[in-house]
Scaffold this active site. Structure first.
Site, mmCIF file in Angstrom:
data_model
loop_
_atom_site.group_PDB
_atom_site.id
_atom_site.type_symbol
_atom_site.label_atom_id
_atom_site.label_comp_id
_atom_site.label_asym_id
_atom_site.label_seq_id
_atom_site.Cartn_x
_atom_site.Cartn_y
_atom_site.Cartn_z
ATOM 1 N N ASP A 136 -2.284 6.129 4.012
ATOM 2 C CA ASP A 136 -0.869 5.597 4.325
ATOM 3 C C ASP A 136 -0.179 4.645 3.331
ATOM 4 O OD1 ASP A 136 1.334 4.744 5.852
ATOM 5 O OD2 ASP A 136 0.173 3.098 7.239
ATOM 6 N N ILE A 137 0.017 5.414 2.082
ATOM 7 C CA ILE A 137 0.779 4.731 0.864
ATOM 8 C C ILE A 137 2.199 4.741 1.185
ATOM 9 C CG2 ILE A 137 1.434 4.919 -1.579
ATOM 10 C CD1 ILE A 137 -1.198 6.524 -1.790
#
Length: 206
Positions: A77-78
């Site tokens: 979940d960058i």
């Protein structure tokens, strides 16, 4: 988080000090860097961010992604909301490892993607599987676009599939090229992480 807590440590990943667990719950005692705000808020409430400053941010982000890869970890979940900015040094810290998975050569089913909707790689929507490196590079392209423009390039699944990426004409040719090369809808045509790191914009060759 436990894997990423093994030496050598990354200065750009939030530190886990202690893990407490009982029969019904667990608690994580984390580093709390001050003064800081999320990169999302920093972008929203800052004046125009220069390409030089954006480059400083992106070099740190790439270093984190490479560190995670070396430890066999996919953050998952960058996004700008999961990165803290130290307001004095501009050092970044990655946070929120809830979507973390161990990297496999087979990749992942698209139904397993848990990241932010607006950072979703094209192949997650259009295909049955996705691979870590291509997904990471897509996320880095979205992040760089957001840093330079103050908003996201593609804000819905329909736009991710069919939308046109409109670049600010004041950006350098090298910066625009890097973003386009990261956001190719064909994952096979996307830059690798190494190519991204070696791109002329990342090395100050505008």
């Amino acid at each position: 988080m436990l894997r990423l807590g093994e030496a050598p440590l990354s200065p750009n990943i939030i530190r886990l000090h202690q893990w407490l667990e009982d029969e019904s719950s667990f608690s994580l005692i984390m580093e709390y860097p001050e003064p800081s705000k999320t990169l999302e808020d920093y972008i929203l409430f800052s004046s125009l961010i220069s390409e030089q400053q954006a480059r400083f941010f992106m070099l740190q982000v790439v270093r984190v992604v490479k560190h995670c890869n070396e430890h066999g970890v996919y953050h998952g979940d960058i996004c700008s909301g999961n990165i803290l900015v130290n307001l004095h040094s501009l050092e970044l810290k990655f946070i929120d490892f809830r979507c973390t998975r161990l990297i496999t050569s087979e990749g992942f089913n698209s139904s397993e993607y848990q990241g932010s909707d607006t950072y979703t790689p094209y192949e997650v929507i259009a295909q049955s599987a996705f691979h870590v490196e291509a997904a990471n590079v897509w996320a880095l392209g979205v992040l760089l676009f957001e840093i330079m423009h103050g908003y996201l390039p593609l804000e819905s699944f329909d736009q991710i599939q069919l939308g046109y990426i409109k670049m600010d004409r004041t950006l350098s040719t090298a910066c625009s090229d890097l973003i386009y090369c990261c956001l190719s809808r064909n994952a096979a045509h996307r830059l690798t992480l190494e190519q991204l790191e070696e791109h002329r914009w990342m090395n100050g060759l505008d």
